[in-house]
Design a protein around this motif. Structure first.
Motif, PDB file in Angstrom:
ATOM      1  N   ARG A 108      15.801  19.693  51.859  1.00  0.00           N
ATOM      2  CA  ARG A 108      15.706  21.153  51.722  1.00  0.00           C
ATOM      3  C   ARG A 108      15.512  21.508  50.253  1.00  0.00           C
ATOM      4  O   ARG A 108      15.780  20.690  49.360  1.00  0.00           O
ATOM      5  CB  ARG A 108      16.947  21.832  52.287  1.00  0.00           C
ATOM      6  N   PRO A 109      15.046  22.722  49.984  1.00  0.00           N
ATOM      7  CA  PRO A 109      14.742  23.090  48.598  1.00  0.00           C
ATOM      8  C   PRO A 109      15.995  23.260  47.744  1.00  0.00           C
ATOM      9  O   PRO A 109      17.062  23.610  48.249  1.00  0.00           O
ATOM     10  CB  PRO A 109      14.019  24.443  48.738  1.00  0.00           C
ATOM     11  N   GLY A 110      15.827  23.034  46.446  1.00  0.00           N
ATOM     12  CA  GLY A 110      16.837  23.448  45.485  1.00  0.00           C
ATOM     13  C   GLY A 110      16.762  24.957  45.319  1.00  0.00           C
ATOM     14  O   GLY A 110      15.802  25.605  45.757  1.00  0.00           O
ATOM     15  N   TRP A 111      17.753  25.524  44.642  1.00  0.00           N
ATOM     16  CA  TRP A 111      17.838  26.982  44.527  1.00  0.00           C
ATOM     17  C   TRP A 111      16.713  27.563  43.667  1.00  0.00           C
ATOM     18  O   TRP A 111      16.059  28.527  44.058  1.00  0.00           O
ATOM     19  CB  TRP A 111      19.206  27.350  43.941  1.00  0.00           C
ATOM     20  N   HIS A 112      16.449  26.974  42.517  1.00  0.00           N
ATOM     21  CA  HIS A 112      15.540  27.593  41.550  1.00  0.00           C
ATOM     22  C   HIS A 112      14.089  27.620  42.024  1.00  0.00           C
ATOM     23  O   HIS A 112      13.359  28.575  41.758  1.00  0.00           O
ATOM     24  CB  HIS A 112      15.624  26.857  40.211  1.00  0.00           C
ATOM     25  N   ILE A 113      13.671  26.588  42.733  1.00  0.00           N
ATOM     26  CA  ILE A 113      12.258  26.462  43.104  1.00  0.00           C
ATOM     27  C   ILE A 113      11.821  27.546  44.079  1.00  0.00           C
ATOM     28  O   ILE A 113      10.645  27.951  44.104  1.00  0.00           O
ATOM     29  CB  ILE A 113      11.972  25.058  43.698  1.00  0.00           C
ATOM     30  N   GLU A 114      12.756  28.063  44.877  1.00  0.00           N
ATOM     31  CA  GLU A 114      12.373  29.004  45.932  1.00  0.00           C
ATOM     32  C   GLU A 114      11.729  30.271  45.359  1.00  0.00           C
ATOM     33  O   GLU A 114      10.726  30.760  45.882  1.00  0.00           O
ATOM     34  CB  GLU A 114      13.582  29.366  46.799  1.00  0.00           C
ATOM     35  N   CYS A 115      12.299  30.812  44.270  1.00  0.00           N
ATOM     36  CA  CYS A 115      11.767  32.058  43.719  1.00  0.00           C
ATOM     37  C   CYS A 115      10.404  31.848  43.069  1.00  0.00           C
ATOM     38  O   CYS A 115       9.509  32.682  43.215  1.00  0.00           O
ATOM     39  CB  CYS A 115      12.749  32.655  42.718  1.00  0.00           C
ATOM     40  N   SER A 116      10.242  30.745  42.348  1.00  0.00           N
ATOM     41  CA  SER A 116       8.936  30.449  41.742  1.00  0.00           C
ATOM     42  C   SER A 116       7.856  30.338  42.814  1.00  0.00           C
ATOM     43  O   SER A 116       6.754  30.874  42.661  1.00  0.00           O
ATOM     44  CB  SER A 116       9.005  29.140  40.941  1.00  0.00           C
ATOM     45  N   ALA A 117       8.176  29.650  43.898  1.00  0.00           N
ATOM     46  CA  ALA A 117       7.189  29.430  44.963  1.00  0.00           C
ATOM     47  C   ALA A 117       6.838  30.735  45.671  1.00  0.00           C
ATOM     48  O   ALA A 117       5.657  31.046  45.896  1.00  0.00           O
ATOM     49  CB  ALA A 117       7.723  28.405  45.962  1.00  0.00           C
ATOM     50  N   MET A 118       7.851  31.530  46.030  1.00  0.00           N
ATOM     51  CA  MET A 118       7.594  32.773  46.764  1.00  0.00           C
ATOM     52  C   MET A 118       6.901  33.800  45.874  1.00  0.00           C
ATOM     53  O   MET A 118       6.040  34.554  46.333  1.00  0.00           O
ATOM     54  CB  MET A 118       8.888  33.316  47.356  1.00  0.00           C
ATOM     55  N   ASN A 119       7.275  33.842  44.592  1.00  0.00           N
ATOM     56  CA  ASN A 119       6.608  34.740  43.654  1.00  0.00           C
ATOM     57  C   ASN A 119       5.115  34.466  43.585  1.00  0.00           C
ATOM     58  O   ASN A 119       4.286  35.368  43.660  1.00  0.00           O
ATOM     59  CB  ASN A 119       7.210  34.567  42.252  1.00  0.00           C
ATOM     60  N   HIS A 120       4.764  33.189  43.435  1.00  0.00           N
ATOM     61  CA  HIS A 120       3.349  32.824  43.325  1.00  0.00           C
ATOM     62  C   HIS A 120       2.602  33.109  44.613  1.00  0.00           C
ATOM     63  O   HIS A 120       1.454  33.573  44.606  1.00  0.00           O
ATOM     64  CB  HIS A 120       3.211  31.351  42.950  1.00  0.00           C
ATOM     65  N   SER A 121       3.265  32.855  45.747  1.00  0.00           N
ATOM     66  CA  SER A 121       2.630  33.087  47.035  1.00  0.00           C
ATOM     67  C   SER A 121       2.312  34.565  47.250  1.00  0.00           C
ATOM     68  O   SER A 121       1.264  34.908  47.818  1.00  0.00           O
ATOM     69  CB  SER A 121       3.556  32.588  48.155  1.00  0.00           C
ATOM     70  N   ILE A 122       3.203  35.444  46.774  1.00  0.00           N
ATOM     71  CA  ILE A 122       3.036  36.876  47.010  1.00  0.00           C
ATOM     72  C   ILE A 122       2.211  37.545  45.913  1.00  0.00           C
ATOM     73  O   ILE A 122       1.313  38.340  46.191  1.00  0.00           O
ATOM     74  CB  ILE A 122       4.421  37.558  47.106  1.00  0.00           C
ATOM     75  N   PHE A 123       2.514  37.213  44.650  1.00  0.00           N
ATOM     76  CA  PHE A 123       1.938  37.946  43.525  1.00  0.00           C
ATOM     77  C   PHE A 123       0.866  37.191  42.746  1.00  0.00           C
ATOM     78  O   PHE A 123       0.187  37.767  41.899  1.00  0.00           O
ATOM     79  CB  PHE A 123       3.045  38.336  42.543  1.00  0.00           C
ATOM     80  N   GLY A 124       0.727  35.888  42.983  1.00  0.00           N
ATOM     81  CA  GLY A 124      -0.194  35.115  42.143  1.00  0.00           C
ATOM     82  C   GLY A 124       0.528  34.573  40.924  1.00  0.00           C
ATOM     83  O   GLY A 124       1.746  34.427  40.917  1.00  0.00           O
ATOM     84  N   ASN A 125      -0.224  34.306  39.860  1.00  0.00           N
ATOM     85  CA  ASN A 125       0.334  33.600  38.711  1.00  0.00           C
ATOM     86  C   ASN A 125       1.283  34.424  37.848  1.00  0.00           C
ATOM     87  O   ASN A 125       2.102  33.870  37.128  1.00  0.00           O
ATOM     88  CB  ASN A 125      -0.793  33.062  37.824  1.00  0.00           C
ATOM     89  N   GLN A 126       1.164  35.754  37.864  1.00  0.00           N
ATOM     90  CA  GLN A 126       1.978  36.556  36.962  1.00  0.00           C
ATOM     91  C   GLN A 126       2.397  37.866  37.628  1.00  0.00           C
ATOM     92  O   GLN A 126       1.663  38.411  38.456  1.00  0.00           O
ATOM     93  CB  GLN A 126       1.213  36.848  35.664  1.00  0.00           C
ATOM     94  N   LEU A 127       3.568  38.370  37.237  1.00  0.00           N
ATOM     95  CA  LEU A 127       4.041  39.642  37.755  1.00  0.00           C
ATOM     96  C   LEU A 127       4.497  40.511  36.584  1.00  0.00           C
ATOM     97  O   LEU A 127       4.710  40.035  35.469  1.00  0.00           O
ATOM     98  CB  LEU A 127       5.168  39.462  38.758  1.00  0.00           C
ATOM     99  N   ASP A 128       4.648  41.808  36.860  1.00  0.00           N
ATOM    100  CA  ASP A 128       5.008  42.748  35.795  1.00  0.00           C
ATOM    101  C   ASP A 128       6.476  42.657  35.416  1.00  0.00           C
ATOM    102  O   ASP A 128       6.823  42.601  34.236  1.00  0.00           O
ATOM    103  CB  ASP A 128       4.687  44.179  36.237  1.00  0.00           C
ATOM    104  N   ILE A 129       7.345  42.673  36.433  1.00  0.00           N
ATOM    105  CA  ILE A 129       8.784  42.726  36.182  1.00  0.00           C
ATOM    106  C   ILE A 129       9.503  41.729  37.087  1.00  0.00           C
ATOM    107  O   ILE A 129       9.233  41.653  38.287  1.00  0.00           O
ATOM    108  CB  ILE A 129       9.342  44.142  36.448  1.00  0.00           C
ATOM    109  N   HIS A 130      10.402  40.973  36.497  1.00  0.00           N
ATOM    110  CA  HIS A 130      11.292  40.104  37.259  1.00  0.00           C
ATOM    111  C   HIS A 130      12.711  40.517  36.887  1.00  0.00           C
ATOM    112  O   HIS A 130      13.001  40.792  35.733  1.00  0.00           O
ATOM    113  CB  HIS A 130      11.058  38.640  36.894  1.00  0.00           C
ATOM    114  N   GLY A 131      13.598  40.582  37.892  1.00  0.00           N
ATOM    115  CA  GLY A 131      14.943  41.047  37.593  1.00  0.00           C
ATOM    116  C   GLY A 131      16.023  40.401  38.412  1.00  0.00           C
ATOM    117  O   GLY A 131      15.778  39.616  39.335  1.00  0.00           O
ATOM    118  N   GLY A 132      17.256  40.768  38.067  1.00  0.00           N
ATOM    119  CA  GLY A 132      18.432  40.283  38.761  1.00  0.00           C
ATOM    120  C   GLY A 132      19.657  40.584  37.926  1.00  0.00           C
ATOM    121  O   GLY A 132      19.581  41.256  36.889  1.00  0.00           O
ATOM    122  N   GLY A 133      20.797  40.066  38.344  1.00  0.00           N
ATOM    123  CA  GLY A 133      22.015  40.225  37.571  1.00  0.00           C
ATOM    124  C   GLY A 133      21.968  39.370  36.312  1.00  0.00           C
ATOM    125  O   GLY A 133      21.277  38.348  36.264  1.00  0.00           O
TER     126      GLY A 133
END
Length: 470
Positions: free
Chosen positions: A201-226
């Motif tokens: 199963r995936p590690g925690w960090h890789i999931e966001c990088s993969a889903m971000n690229h799948s939805i938005f492509g190589n770059q996005l305007d804003i990334h956020g969190g706590g």
């Protein structure tokens, strides 16, 4: 022009979208193994306020907030509950939506789950291996090689690796103590998915990088969190994505300050938290919303009961000003209203400064109260503008009379319960001291109040209210 504090550059920057008037924003969501606590609510409310304001400013916002529906905590909790991980996470997602909807937090445009994106994650891991940024460890896990990222720790400003980890020797299973897992080999009985490197199963960090690229492509305007995600999670996201695609990841990084309870971060892992539902039993959802944005979103916010009482009192002042004003939203603001609008916008344009925006609302409430006394013809116009500005950040959306009655009833109910509990305690003490006449008098008094008592053999008295079904 709107300026936002960028965690990456450590300064306020003008918002200049990658595509004119369009904003791509990704926020790290919840790991759904339990009910959301008030710290989660503060982070999600921060971005709810930001998204509302961006849309008010005319931006077309594509808002994505992910759901982590597989990890060690989920597997452990599902085992304890004697249910599957899918049963647990589906139930917790429904509960999360119920809580956040109650707080008037807008749902994202898209809410991808990790388990629906396994193929996307595997493709990204394969690409990192192909580019020599990842390797297979001795135990079969796939690890990211941190040394291949030349400015690792750029977001958290970790200038030296020794500042990140104080580890004297490298474990045998990986090349460096700071390398992190991309794919975990499954243990017997754990949920798993097939991959080129075996079931896991995936590690925690890789999931966001993969889903971000799948939805938005190589770059996005804003990334956020706590702010607790800056290191290592967001530093690791940057490392993965930059190494995979050879270009910047997110233009602006936004992080919300932590909610503190007993001077520590509100957290389930340290058993230092209140769930959203715990607080909703005691306070109106809009009061909670007001409280959570009463400090600037980047600052820490201390939770205590007095702060919530003050938030409720502040919100009541605004609703009292609106009561009996019959605001007309169709009336075009004149110069007086435009002054308040301009001032409110200037505060929000300065890195979404809600405490200063609140002060504008109270200036308007003060003016509105004066106009009401004078029965001035401008009263409906100022009232309409007050509601209009507050609505931008998700406040004053209720009918004033209904809100004030609801708060009064809730406060009366709390007083009623305290009085009942005090009388029951006196009766218990009387019974312990064989003061049966006093005990009977207290019971009679409670009966008149509509309270039925149930004494059990252990000496504990249960009660219920015949009038309110409490």
């Amino acid at each position: 022009m709107l300026k936002i504090f960028n965690t990456l550059t450590r300064k306020k920057e003008k918002l200049i979208p990658l595509v004119d008037r369009k904003i791509k924003i990704y926020v790290c969501g919840a790991t759904v193994y339990d009910l959301c606590h008030l710290g989660h609510a503060r982070t999600f409310l921060t971005f709810d306020t930001i998204i509302r304001y961006l849309r008010h400013c005319g931006y077309q916002v594509n808002y994505v907030r992910n759901i982590t529906d597989i990890d060690d905590k989920i597997i452990k909790r599902a085992y304890e509950n004697n249910e599957t991980t899918k049963q647990l996470t589906n139930r917790m997602i429904q509960e999360m939506h119920l809580d956040l909807d109650t707080l008037n937090i807008l749902r994202p445009n898209y809410e991808p789950k990790v388990t629906d994106n396994i193929d996307t994650i595997i493709k990204l891991i394969h690409l990192l291996i192909k580019k020599n940024h990842a390797y297979i460890s001795s135990n079969g896990d796939i690890m990211f090689s941190v040394k291949t990222m030349h400015n690792y720790g750029i977001l958290s400003n970790k200038k030296k690796i020794s500042e990140i980890y104080n580890i004297l020797k490298t474990p045998n299973i990986k090349n460096s103590p700071i390398d992190f897992v991309l794919w975990k080999t499954s243990k017997p009985g754990e949920p798993c998915w097939p991959s080129p490197w075996g079931a896991g199963r995936p590690g925690w960090h890789i999931e966001c990088s993969a889903m971000n690229h799948s939805i938005f492509g190589n770059q996005l305007d804003i990334h956020g969190g706590g702010s607790d995600l800056i290191f290592p999670h967001h530093d690791n996201e940057i490392a993965q994505s930059v190494c995979a695609y050879n270009m910047p990841y997110a233009k602006i990084w936004i992080h919300s300050g932590m909610l503190l309870l007993n001077h520590e971060k509100m957290s389930k892992s340290s058993n230092n938290f209140f769930t959203i539902r715990d607080i909703l039993k005691r306070y109106d959802p809009e009061t909670i919303r007001y409280f959570l944005m009463s400090a600037h979103y980047r600052n820490q916010l201390k939770y205590d009961d007095n702060s919530l009482k003050n938030a409720q009192a502040s919100l009541k002042r605004l609703y009292i000003a609106l009561r009996d004003t019959k605001p007309n939203p169709d009336i075009k603001p004149h110069d007086g209203e435009n002054y308040f609008i301009s001032k409110f916008i200037s505060k929000m344009d300065d890195d979404f400064n809600t405490p200063e925006a609140y002060s504008v609302l109270f200036d308007m409430a003060h003016k509105l109260n004066d106009l009401k006394v004078k029965q001035h013809s401008l009263t409906p116009r100022i009232a309409a503008t007050l509601k209009y500005l507050a609505n931008i950040i998700g406040l004053l959306y209720q009918n004033p009379e209904m809100f004030l009655k609801k708060i009064a009833l809730k406060n009366n109910k709390k007083f009623h319960i305290k009085k009942i509990q005090k009388l029951i305690k006196r009766r218990e003490n009387a019974r312990k001291n064989n003061q049966w006449e006093l005990s009977d008098k207290i019971r009679d008094k409670l009966t008149v109040m509509g309270i039925t008592l149930e004494d059990n053999p252990t000496g504990i008295t249960k009660w219920h209210d015949n009038n309110t079904n409490m």
